[in-house]
Design a protein around this motif. Sequence first.
Motif: not given
Length: 170
Positions: A7, A9-10, A12-14, A16-17, A19
């Motif tokens: 969760q 990692v998800g 952080v990905g959310l 980053v992407f 932004s």
Amino acid sequence: MKLRPLQIVGLVGLVVFGSILVFTLTKPRPDPFTVPGAMPLSDALPPPAEYMKPPPLDLATTPPANPMEVGSQDAKDDLYCSGVVFAVHQSSKDDIASPEADKRRSAVIALAVAGTGKLKAEGVATDLTTGSIADAHSEKALADITSNVPRITFDACMGRAAALPPERAN
């Protein structure tokens, strides 16, 4: 609430992407109609004050007060005849591709060119003022044809046009 590693990692990905998406959508886009390296059009135009001021009044461009009285009788007759032939041509029921219609069109052009040429040669009109003079003669000719009292007959006008060199509009 405790987050599991997947969760995190998800999330952080959310962030980053998300932004990257927000940055891409808010970045100004280049104008697709500009040529790279070309001078902007605003730099090529003169300052507004130069092209917004009215041109100086030139008597050569001012239409005459009474256009029916300008020029020699020969020039007036050519312009009047051009109007007579045009009025007859407009009221004709002939096919527009007929030889008679083509003769009338050629006569209108030849008479108008001859009349305006004479006015310019006499020095009483310019390229900018001949239009109002020719229009006045055409309106008079139309009124005379409509009331069946033309000053010069259609046949006489066609004879006058036949004596002129043929003109073609380009």
